[in-house]
Design a protein around this motif. Structure first.
Motif, short mmCIF file in Angstrom:
data_model
loop_
_atom_site.label_atom_id
_atom_site.label_comp_id
_atom_site.label_asym_id
_atom_site.label_seq_id
_atom_site.Cartn_x
_atom_site.Cartn_y
_atom_site.Cartn_z
N ASP A 279 0.80 -1.26 0.02
CA ASP A 279 -0.06 -0.13 -0.08
C ASP A 279 0.88 1.24 0.03
N GLU A 280 1.99 1.14 0.59
CA GLU A 280 3.05 2.45 0.75
C GLU A 280 3.59 2.69 -0.40
N SER B 136 4.68 4.29 -3.88
CA SER B 136 3.99 5.49 -4.42
C SER B 136 3.36 5.30 -5.95
N THR C 242 10.43 -1.84 -5.25
CA THR C 242 11.00 -1.81 -3.92
C THR C 242 12.44 -2.45 -4.15
#
Length: 76
Positions: A10-11, A13, A53
């Motif tokens: 969810d985090e 961007s 990530t």
């Protein structure tokens, strides 16, 4: 045949999410495995597994040859 992908965090961007989704689509359309994609580009298999990530690639890719171009003609 598409891959089964893990949900994105969810985090992540918006721009990283869009990039990850597009790279996943390129991979699915190509029919290549992550190992095949790593061999065809300067990115590791881990970078292809987690493009939003994973951090920096071990070596820098040729900026004149984006990943989608490097993979062209290698699909099954």
């Amino acid at each position: 045949m598409g891959s089964t992908w893990k949900p994105l965090p969810d985090e992540l961007s918006g721009s990283a999410r869009r990039l990850t989704e597009e790279l996943r689509a390129v991979k699915d359309r190509s029919g290549l495995s992550l190992s095949d994609m790593a061999a065809a580009t300067h990115y590791s298999k881990a970078s292809w597994e987690h493009p939003g990530t994973a951090g920096a690639a071990a070596s820098r890719p040729d900026p004149a040859q984006p990943p989608a171009t490097a993979l062209r003609g290698r699909g099954r």
